[in-house]
Write an enzyme that holds these catalytic residues in place. Structure first.
Site, PDB file in Angstrom:
ATOM      1  N   ASP A  83       2.045  -3.469  12.500  1.00  0.00           N
ATOM      2  CA  ASP A  83       2.715  -4.605  11.876  1.00  0.00           C
ATOM      3  C   ASP A  83       4.206  -4.461  12.161  1.00  0.00           C
ATOM      4  OD1 ASP A  83       3.919  -6.443  10.308  1.00  0.00           O
ATOM      5  OD2 ASP A  83       2.715  -6.060   8.516  1.00  0.00           O
ATOM      6  N   LYS A 136       9.376 -20.785  21.419  1.00  0.00           N
ATOM      7  CA  LYS A 136       9.773 -21.898  20.558  1.00  0.00           C
ATOM      8  C   LYS A 136       8.813 -21.950  19.363  1.00  0.00           C
ATOM      9  CE  LYS A 136       6.987 -25.813  21.344  1.00  0.00           C
ATOM     10  NZ  LYS A 136       6.710 -27.170  21.640  1.00  0.00           N
ATOM     11  N   LYS A 170       8.301 -24.695  35.296  1.00  0.00           N
ATOM     12  CA  LYS A 170       7.448 -25.538  36.147  1.00  0.00           C
ATOM     13  C   LYS A 170       8.108 -25.760  37.504  1.00  0.00           C
ATOM     14  CE  LYS A 170       5.365 -28.081  32.300  1.00  0.00           C
ATOM     15  NZ  LYS A 170       3.939 -27.916  32.448  1.00  0.00           N
ATOM     16  N   HIS A 228      11.814 -29.368  25.007  1.00  0.00           N
ATOM     17  CA  HIS A 228      11.407 -29.687  26.377  1.00  0.00           C
ATOM     18  C   HIS A 228      12.112 -30.932  26.939  1.00  0.00           C
ATOM     19  CE1 HIS A 228       8.407 -26.791  25.462  1.00  0.00           C
ATOM     20  NE2 HIS A 228       7.623 -27.589  24.787  1.00  0.00           N
ATOM     21  N   LYS A 326       1.216 -38.062  20.952  1.00  0.00           N
ATOM     22  CA  LYS A 326      -0.118 -37.457  21.006  1.00  0.00           C
ATOM     23  C   LYS A 326      -1.152 -38.579  20.989  1.00  0.00           C
ATOM     24  CE  LYS A 326       0.935 -32.938  19.463  1.00  0.00           C
ATOM     25  NZ  LYS A 326       0.782 -32.280  20.755  1.00  0.00           N
TER      26      LYS A 326
HETATM   27  P1  NAP Z   1      -1.476 -17.144  17.055  1.00  0.00           P
HETATM   28  O1  NAP Z   1      -2.684 -17.454  17.867  1.00  0.00           O
HETATM   29  O2  NAP Z   1      -1.495 -17.368  15.591  1.00  0.00           O
HETATM   30  O3  NAP Z   1      -1.121 -15.620  17.336  1.00  0.00           O
HETATM   31  C1  NAP Z   1      -0.181 -14.907  16.582  1.00  0.00           C
HETATM   32  C2  NAP Z   1      -0.306 -13.447  16.946  1.00  0.00           C
HETATM   33  O4  NAP Z   1       0.651 -12.700  16.205  1.00  0.00           O
HETATM   34  C3  NAP Z   1      -1.663 -12.833  16.602  1.00  0.00           C
HETATM   35  O5  NAP Z   1      -2.006 -11.956  17.667  1.00  0.00           O
HETATM   36  C4  NAP Z   1      -1.382 -12.055  15.333  1.00  0.00           C
HETATM   37  O6  NAP Z   1      -2.343 -11.031  15.205  1.00  0.00           O
HETATM   38  C5  NAP Z   1       0.026 -11.557  15.634  1.00  0.00           C
HETATM   39  N1  NAP Z   1       0.826 -11.171  14.469  1.00  0.00           N
HETATM   40  C6  NAP Z   1       1.038 -11.890  13.344  1.00  0.00           C
HETATM   41  N2  NAP Z   1       1.832 -11.194  12.491  1.00  0.00           N
HETATM   42  C7  NAP Z   1       2.148 -10.036  13.124  1.00  0.00           C
HETATM   43  C8  NAP Z   1       2.934  -8.913  12.761  1.00  0.00           C
HETATM   44  N3  NAP Z   1       3.562  -8.850  11.591  1.00  0.00           N
HETATM   45  N4  NAP Z   1       3.061  -7.881  13.630  1.00  0.00           N
HETATM   46  C9  NAP Z   1       2.412  -7.929  14.823  1.00  0.00           C
HETATM   47  N5  NAP Z   1       1.657  -8.984  15.221  1.00  0.00           N
HETATM   48  C10 NAP Z   1       1.510 -10.014  14.375  1.00  0.00           C
HETATM   49  O7  NAP Z   1      -0.202 -17.929  17.585  1.00  0.00           O
HETATM   50  P2  NAP Z   1       0.075 -18.470  19.069  1.00  0.00           P
HETATM   51  O8  NAP Z   1      -0.508 -19.814  19.206  1.00  0.00           O
HETATM   52  O9  NAP Z   1      -0.298 -17.439  20.058  1.00  0.00           O
HETATM   53  O10 NAP Z   1       1.645 -18.689  19.048  1.00  0.00           O
HETATM   54  C11 NAP Z   1       2.564 -17.611  19.087  1.00  0.00           C
HETATM   55  C12 NAP Z   1       3.973 -18.171  19.184  1.00  0.00           C
HETATM   56  O11 NAP Z   1       4.097 -18.933  20.369  1.00  0.00           O
HETATM   57  C13 NAP Z   1       4.355 -19.124  18.046  1.00  0.00           C
HETATM   58  O12 NAP Z   1       5.730 -18.995  17.811  1.00  0.00           O
HETATM   59  C14 NAP Z   1       4.082 -20.495  18.637  1.00  0.00           C
HETATM   60  O13 NAP Z   1       4.881 -21.497  18.031  1.00  0.00           O
HETATM   61  C15 NAP Z   1       4.507 -20.256  20.056  1.00  0.00           C
HETATM   62  N6  NAP Z   1       3.888 -21.162  21.007  1.00  0.00           N
HETATM   63  C16 NAP Z   1       2.523 -21.171  21.167  1.00  0.00           C
HETATM   64  C17 NAP Z   1       1.957 -22.005  22.101  1.00  0.00           C
HETATM   65  C18 NAP Z   1       0.474 -22.009  22.335  1.00  0.00           C
HETATM   66  O14 NAP Z   1       0.038 -22.724  23.257  1.00  0.00           O
HETATM   67  N7  NAP Z   1      -0.314 -21.269  21.592  1.00  0.00           N
HETATM   68  C19 NAP Z   1       2.766 -22.868  22.870  1.00  0.00           C
HETATM   69  C20 NAP Z   1       4.144 -22.825  22.697  1.00  0.00           C
HETATM   70  C21 NAP Z   1       4.684 -21.970  21.775  1.00  0.00           C
HETATM   71  P3  NAP Z   1      -2.636 -10.307  13.811  1.00  0.00           P
HETATM   72  O15 NAP Z   1      -2.855 -11.361  12.792  1.00  0.00           O
HETATM   73  O16 NAP Z   1      -3.822  -9.441  14.115  1.00  0.00           O
HETATM   74  O17 NAP Z   1      -1.433  -9.488  13.537  1.00  0.00           O
END
Ligand code: NAP
Length: 478
Positions: A83, A136, A170, A228, A326
């Site tokens: 963590d 972001k 891109k 973006h 969307k």
């Molecule tokens: P997600 O699926 O909820 O993943 C979050 C990750 O963080 C999980 O692996 C979680 O695992 C880990 N985590 C949470 N608290 C933690 C802690 N205290 N210490 C260590 N690890 C921790 O979220 P996501 O969609 O991948 O998005 C991640 C970030 O990217 C966000 O800021 C989001 O806004 C940004 N983002 C995502 C996308 C996308 O397409 N997904 C696109 C643009 C931007 P555990 O719960 O096991 O710790």
């Protein structure tokens, strides 16, 4: 070198970051010393994380996935359950990575950025050459973004802080820089003397789905336009930088952001439209309304259209129309540079009088393509003179450079972080300048009580957006 993906088991890591690193390895672009460490709180061992990565890469890579490359790549992968919001987590990480040069990629909620930076600093992991990559959104308004940036700055110097906007990774977005600054042709025309207006469209067919708790707190203006779309606007509008060096480019972008004319309560209803999708048919499927996905009444916009002005010499009088939504009729990310018509047509008469103004169309999605629409004489012996028709001069990247795999934007960006090149990353002052403009629009919406107009899922957005652009003497490129 270590690359620590904080949030290694998360969606972004599985869909984008691990695949991007895998493909860099496949192309021989990852040095033998590069090690990739996934980190999350979930208790997993190294093999468990590798199995997860293998499944994710197979799915993302499809026909381009190669077990032989995977074998090599998998040797680089490790996992630490920790963590990172607590210093004990950072100490455990330090025990694993020691004093090696490390990139920390924060693929977690931005609400954790502050605590993670505090932990990394307390564990002594923030000194040069270590650097941090931030996803972001950086905040949800100016003050919250300043607070996050301030907290990160306590741990990492600005030149070691990489704020990702994956649009900048891109190929076609970088090609826009090449098009503008590697061709003498466009520069003399790239002003309000020749350009009538610019349109930037980011249309998605998907709805919000399970992401509604995040999305409902942000809305289209903050989710897409603040980052973006304003980055695209900057690349279209900026002055020629002295070089491709990070500060030269970013100095020019920030000047554009600071030259955006504020939109106040008096004009916000004429210059913007908010929308929200209701039930309809999108991408061939019946789809519910946004409020049904949320399960509650809400005024969050899933669509926004805006008319922006840049108050400088080059762009005086040129409207920049931006729209994003969307559940729209098709997936399209596109920039249109609409030139002015010829001052006088010498082609009068039936079929010959329609001299359309030139336009440069830059498609980013679904296909990457740049085309310049030019007027041509239609072959034939028309007795009443020339018959004209527009023909595109196309610079299709796929045609010019062969098909092959389309790169994930994160490949370029991760490689640049590895090589300490921040040209394609967003500097703190850019983030804060864009929030300042966006916050002004949100305040104006609140003051003028601008509410969302409904639009059918599977359409191009609310009728009000057509009225807005028509009242400003233009029409959307559809
Ligand atoms: P997600 O699926 O909820 O993943 C979050 C990750 O963080 C999980 O692996 C979680 O695992 C880990 N985590 C949470 N608290 C933690 C802690 N205290 N210490 C260590 N690890 C921790 O979220 P996501 O969609 O991948 O998005 C991640 C970030 O990217 C966000 O800021 C989001 O806004 C940004 N983002 C995502 C996308 C996308 O397409 N997904 C696109 C643009 C931007 P555990 O719960 O096991 O710790």
């Amino acid at each position: 070198m270590k690359i620590v993906i904080v949030g290694g088991t998360g969606d972004l890591s599985r869909r984008m970051l691990l695949p991007a690193l895998y493909f860099l390895d496949a192309d021989g672009l990852l040095g033998p010393e590069v090690e990739v460490i996934g980190l999350s709180r979930q208790v997993l061992d190294r093999d468990g994380f590798r199995d997860m990565a293998h499944a994710a890469l197979k799915e993302r890579g499809g026909e381009h996935f190669d077990e032989a490359v995977w074998k090599r790549f998998s040797e680089r992968i490790d996992y630490i359950p920790a963590d990172l919001a607590h210093v004990q987590g950072a100490e455990a990480l330090k025990a694993r990575i020691g004093g090696a040069e490390t990139i920390f990629y924060l693929s977690v909620s931005p609400s954790l950025f502050d605590g993670i930076c505090v932990s990394l600093k307390a564990a002594g992991l923030t000194e040069a050459p270590n650097r941090i990559v931030l996803e972001k959104p950086i905040g949800r308004d100016g003050p919250s973004s300043a607070a996050i940036n301030g907290a990160v700055a306590q741990a990492f110097a600005e030149d070691r802080t990489y704020r990702i906007d994956h649009y900048l990774g891109k190929e076609t977005v970088q090609n826009l820089i090449a098009l503008r600054f590697a061709n003498a042709l466009f520069e003399p025309l790239w002003t309000g003397r020749s350009i009538d207006h610019v349109q930037i469209t980011v249309a998605e067919t998907e709805g919000v789905g399970d992401r509604w708790p995040y999305y409902n707190d942000y809305g289209a203006l903050r989710d897409m336009l603040q980052n973006h779309m304003l980055q695209l606007l900057c690349l279209v509008a900026m002055e020629p930088p002295a070089s491709l060096d990070p500060d030269s480019v970013r100095n020019e972008k920030v000047k554009i952001l600071r030259s955006l004319r504020p939109i106040g309560p008096g004009e916000v209803a004429q210059l913007s439209v908010r929308g929200q999708y209701r039930a309809g048919v999108a991408a061939g499927k019946a789809s519910g309304a946004y409020v049904e996905e949320c399960g509650r009444p809400t005024d969050t916009e899933t669509y926004v259209a805006l008319c922006a002005h840049i108050d400088n010499w080059r762009w005086a009088g040129v409207p920049f129309f931006m729209r994003t939504g969307k559940r729209m009729v098709e997936k399209r990310t596109q920039i249109v540079i609409q030139f002015k018509p010829v001052p006088h047509s010498i082609f009068p008469g039936a079929g010959g009088g329609d001299v359309l103004a030139n336009k440069l169309v830059i498609d980013l999605q679904p296909d990457e393509d740049i085309s310049l629409l030019l007027m041509n004489k239609t072959p034939g012996l028309d007795r009443d003179g020339f018959r004209l028709s527009p023909l595109p001069l196309s610079l299709s990247l796929a045609t010019a450079f062969g098909g092959g795999r389309r790169r994930i934007a994160y490949e370029r960006l991760l490689l640049d972080v590895i090589h300490n090149n921040s040209t394609l990353f967003v500097r703190r002052d850019e983030v804060e300048a864009s929030w300042a403009w966006i916050d002004g629009i949100r305040a104006a919406w609140a003051d003028a009580a601008v509410t969302c107009r409904p639009y059918d899922a599977g359409s191009w957005g609310p009728v009000a957006a057509y009225n807005m652009i028509a009242q400003l003497g233009r029409s959307w490129n559809e």
